[in-house]
Enzyme design. Structure first.
Site, PDB file in Angstrom:
ATOM      1  N   ARG A   1      32.444  38.548  34.163  1.00 59.00           N
ATOM      2  CA  ARG A   1      33.213  39.038  35.310  1.00 59.00           C
ATOM      3  C   ARG A   1      32.286  39.430  36.461  1.00 59.00           C
ATOM      4  O   ARG A   1      32.683  39.408  37.623  1.00 59.00           O
ATOM      5  CB  ARG A   1      34.039  40.267  34.918  1.00 59.00           C
ATOM      6  CG  ARG A   1      35.199  39.988  33.974  1.00 59.00           C
ATOM      7  CD  ARG A   1      36.073  41.232  33.898  1.00 59.00           C
ATOM      8  NE  ARG A   1      36.934  41.255  32.722  1.00 59.00           N
ATOM      9  CZ  ARG A   1      38.161  40.728  32.662  1.00 59.00           C
ATOM     10  NH1 ARG A   1      38.662  40.100  33.700  1.00 59.00           N
ATOM     11  NH2 ARG A   1      38.875  40.826  31.564  1.00 59.00           N
TER      12      ARG A   1
ATOM     13  N   GLU B   1      45.250  39.229  43.730  1.00 56.19           N
ATOM     14  CA  GLU B   1      44.941  38.602  42.439  1.00 56.19           C
ATOM     15  C   GLU B   1      43.672  37.753  42.536  1.00 56.19           C
ATOM     16  O   GLU B   1      43.341  37.247  43.605  1.00 56.19           O
ATOM     17  CB  GLU B   1      46.097  37.694  42.001  1.00 56.19           C
ATOM     18  CG  GLU B   1      47.032  38.330  40.986  1.00 56.19           C
ATOM     19  CD  GLU B   1      46.421  38.475  39.593  1.00 56.19           C
ATOM     20  OE1 GLU B   1      45.184  38.528  39.455  1.00 56.19           O
ATOM     21  OE2 GLU B   1      47.189  38.539  38.620  1.00 56.19           O
ATOM     22  N   ASP B   2      43.011  37.607  41.417  1.00 51.85           N
ATOM     23  CA  ASP B   2      41.865  36.704  41.388  1.00 51.85           C
ATOM     24  C   ASP B   2      42.326  35.249  41.270  1.00 51.85           C
ATOM     25  O   ASP B   2      41.832  34.383  41.982  1.00 51.85           O
ATOM     26  CB  ASP B   2      40.898  37.056  40.249  1.00 51.85           C
ATOM     27  CG  ASP B   2      41.597  37.206  38.903  1.00 51.85           C
ATOM     28  OD1 ASP B   2      42.838  37.348  38.869  1.00 51.85           O
ATOM     29  OD2 ASP B   2      40.911  37.185  37.870  1.00 51.85           O
TER      30      ASP B   2
ATOM     31  N   ASP C   1      47.184  30.893  37.772  1.00 51.52           N
ATOM     32  CA  ASP C   1      46.980  29.804  36.805  1.00 51.52           C
ATOM     33  C   ASP C   1      48.345  29.151  36.593  1.00 51.52           C
ATOM     34  O   ASP C   1      48.768  28.315  37.370  1.00 51.52           O
ATOM     35  CB  ASP C   1      46.409  30.437  35.530  1.00 51.52           C
ATOM     36  CG  ASP C   1      45.617  29.466  34.697  1.00 51.52           C
ATOM     37  OD1 ASP C   1      46.113  28.352  34.475  1.00 51.52           O
ATOM     38  OD2 ASP C   1      44.512  29.796  34.251  1.00 51.52           O
TER      39      ASP C   1
ATOM     40  N   ASP D   1      36.813  36.265  33.405  1.00 48.30           N
ATOM     41  CA  ASP D   1      35.982  36.422  32.211  1.00 48.30           C
ATOM     42  C   ASP D   1      36.173  35.284  31.224  1.00 48.30           C
ATOM     43  O   ASP D   1      37.160  34.550  31.250  1.00 48.30           O
ATOM     44  CB  ASP D   1      36.338  37.726  31.492  1.00 48.30           C
ATOM     45  CG  ASP D   1      37.704  37.636  30.793  1.00 48.30           C
ATOM     46  OD1 ASP D   1      38.691  37.283  31.459  1.00 48.30           O
ATOM     47  OD2 ASP D   1      37.764  37.889  29.574  1.00 48.30           O
TER      48      ASP D   1
ATOM     49  N   GLY E   1      41.015  41.299  36.407  1.00 49.68           N
ATOM     50  CA  GLY E   1      40.321  40.249  37.153  1.00 49.68           C
ATOM     51  C   GLY E   1      40.232  40.462  38.649  1.00 49.68           C
ATOM     52  O   GLY E   1      39.319  39.958  39.298  1.00 49.68           O
TER      53      GLY E   1
ATOM     54  N   PHE F   1      38.027  25.606  33.033  1.00 49.32           N
ATOM     55  CA  PHE F   1      37.721  26.982  32.630  1.00 49.32           C
ATOM     56  C   PHE F   1      36.696  27.581  33.587  1.00 49.32           C
ATOM     57  O   PHE F   1      35.540  27.199  33.571  1.00 49.32           O
ATOM     58  CB  PHE F   1      37.189  27.011  31.200  1.00 49.32           C
ATOM     59  CG  PHE F   1      37.478  28.309  30.506  1.00 49.32           C
ATOM     60  CD1 PHE F   1      37.169  29.527  31.107  1.00 49.32           C
ATOM     61  CD2 PHE F   1      38.077  28.334  29.260  1.00 49.32           C
ATOM     62  CE1 PHE F   1      37.444  30.728  30.499  1.00 49.32           C
ATOM     63  CE2 PHE F   1      38.359  29.534  28.621  1.00 49.32           C
ATOM     64  CZ  PHE F   1      38.042  30.728  29.249  1.00 49.32           C
ATOM     65  N   VAL F   2      37.159  28.496  34.415  1.00 48.79           N
ATOM     66  CA  VAL F   2      36.255  29.111  35.385  1.00 48.79           C
ATOM     67  C   VAL F   2      35.978  30.567  35.026  1.00 48.79           C
ATOM     68  O   VAL F   2      36.836  31.254  34.467  1.00 48.79           O
ATOM     69  CB  VAL F   2      36.818  29.031  36.824  1.00 48.79           C
ATOM     70  CG1 VAL F   2      36.721  27.621  37.362  1.00 48.79           C
ATOM     71  CG2 VAL F   2      38.254  29.529  36.902  1.00 48.79           C
TER      72      VAL F   2
HETATM   73  C1  PRP Z   1      44.508  36.444  34.592  1.00 52.35           C
HETATM   74  C2  PRP Z   1      44.583  36.618  36.096  1.00 52.35           C
HETATM   75  C3  PRP Z   1      46.037  36.703  36.371  1.00 52.35           C
HETATM   76  C4  PRP Z   1      46.638  35.835  35.285  1.00 52.35           C
HETATM   77  C5  PRP Z   1      46.992  34.526  35.856  1.00 52.35           C
HETATM   78  O1  PRP Z   1      44.566  37.691  33.988  1.00 52.35           O
HETATM   79  O2  PRP Z   1      43.891  37.774  36.530  1.00 52.35           O
HETATM   80  O3  PRP Z   1      46.519  38.015  36.273  1.00 52.35           O
HETATM   81  O4  PRP Z   1      45.651  35.658  34.261  1.00 52.35           O
HETATM   82  O5  PRP Z   1      47.528  33.682  34.857  1.00 52.35           O
HETATM   83  P1  PRP Z   1      48.967  33.027  34.976  1.00 52.35           P
HETATM   84  O6  PRP Z   1      49.107  32.519  36.394  1.00 52.35           O
HETATM   85  O7  PRP Z   1      48.905  31.883  33.980  1.00 52.35           O
HETATM   86  O8  PRP Z   1      49.987  34.014  34.621  1.00 52.35           O
HETATM   87  P2  PRP Z   1      44.313  37.924  32.430  1.00 52.35           P
HETATM   88  O9  PRP Z   1      45.634  37.974  31.729  1.00 52.35           O
HETATM   89  O10 PRP Z   1      43.319  36.920  31.930  1.00 52.35           O
HETATM   90  O11 PRP Z   1      43.708  39.385  32.396  1.00 52.35           O
HETATM   91  P3  PRP Z   1      42.403  39.965  33.145  1.00 52.35           P
HETATM   92  O12 PRP Z   1      42.731  40.012  34.629  1.00 52.35           O
HETATM   93  O13 PRP Z   1      42.239  41.320  32.554  1.00 52.35           O
HETATM   94  O14 PRP Z   1      41.248  39.043  32.854  1.00 52.35           O
END
Ligand code: PRP
Length: 183
Positions: free
Chosen positions: A169, A103-104, A107, A163, A48, A156-157
């Site tokens: 993405r 980080e993107d 959550d 993604d 991400g 849900f963004v």
């Molecule tokens: C997303 C995002 C962070 C993580 C955050 O990655 O890029 O790494 O989730 O979530 P959290 O704060 O609840 O731990 P994801 O696991 O969806 O993988 P991606 O980056 O490949 O989409």
């Protein structure tokens, strides 16, 4: 890719391309001030963070090196569990380096919480976090990112690296996914 390509899957645009780029420029200016005289090792978390990494890095004047990690949360479905597995580790020895994790989105915070303590254990000179997005209402742990772009609602963004089932993405903005897509 743009809003038209999403059709009815897009509920609304939450952050426009201009808003994102302006905010990243502000964040880069603060980072430049904070790291005067140092080189930064930017650590992007795949997948991400690719867009944030590319745009933030290009707005920085501080010398940077870039490396990447890929991690995966053990857990049910899309829920983060806090138990993390390294899929791709850094190629760089971060001992005595000034590390900035990019980080993107934060959550639950569980991924970054784990990553932060893992990287600190490798003896870096300093460690900070830059995240474009944070969902305060989804937090399951306390982490203190030094640089945050936007606090957003717990919805849900997609877009700008984020993604839904690997799609969207490559949108230049962050949008709310219409509920009919995932319900
Ligand atoms: C997303 C995002 C962070 C993580 C955050 O990655 O890029 O790494 O989730 O979530 P959290 O704060 O609840 O731990 P994801 O696991 O969806 O993988 P991606 O980056 O490949 O989409």
């Amino acid at each position: 890719m743009d809003a038209n390509d999403m059709g009815s899957d897009l509920q609304k645009i939450l952050l426009t391309e201009a808003q994102i780029q302006n905010r990243l420029a502000q964040m880069a200016a603060v980072i430049d001030q904070d790291y005067v005289g140092h080189e930064i090792l930017l650590v992007g978390v795949l997948r991400g963070a690719v867009m944030v990494m590319a745009d933030l890095a290009r707005k920085l004047h501080t010398p940077v090196a870039m490396d990447w990690m890929a991690v995966s949360s053990y857990g049910s479905g899309t829920k983060s569990s806090g138990v993390v597995r390294i899929l791709k580790d850094l190629d760089t020895d971060i001992k005595d380096r000034h590390v900035l994790i990019v980080e993107d989105i934060i959550d639950s915070g569980l991924t970054l919480s784990w990553l932060e303590s893992n990287l600190r254990g490798r003896g870096c000179a300093s460690l900070n976090i830059a995240a474009l997005l944070r969902k305060p209402d989804a937090a399951k742990t306390t982490i203190s990112p030094r640089y945050v772009g936007f606090d957003i609602p717990n919805e849900f963004v997609v877009g700008y690296g984020l993604d839904y089932a690997e799609k969207y993405r490559n949108l230049p903005f962050v949008g709310l996914l219409a509920p009919h897509v995932y319900e």
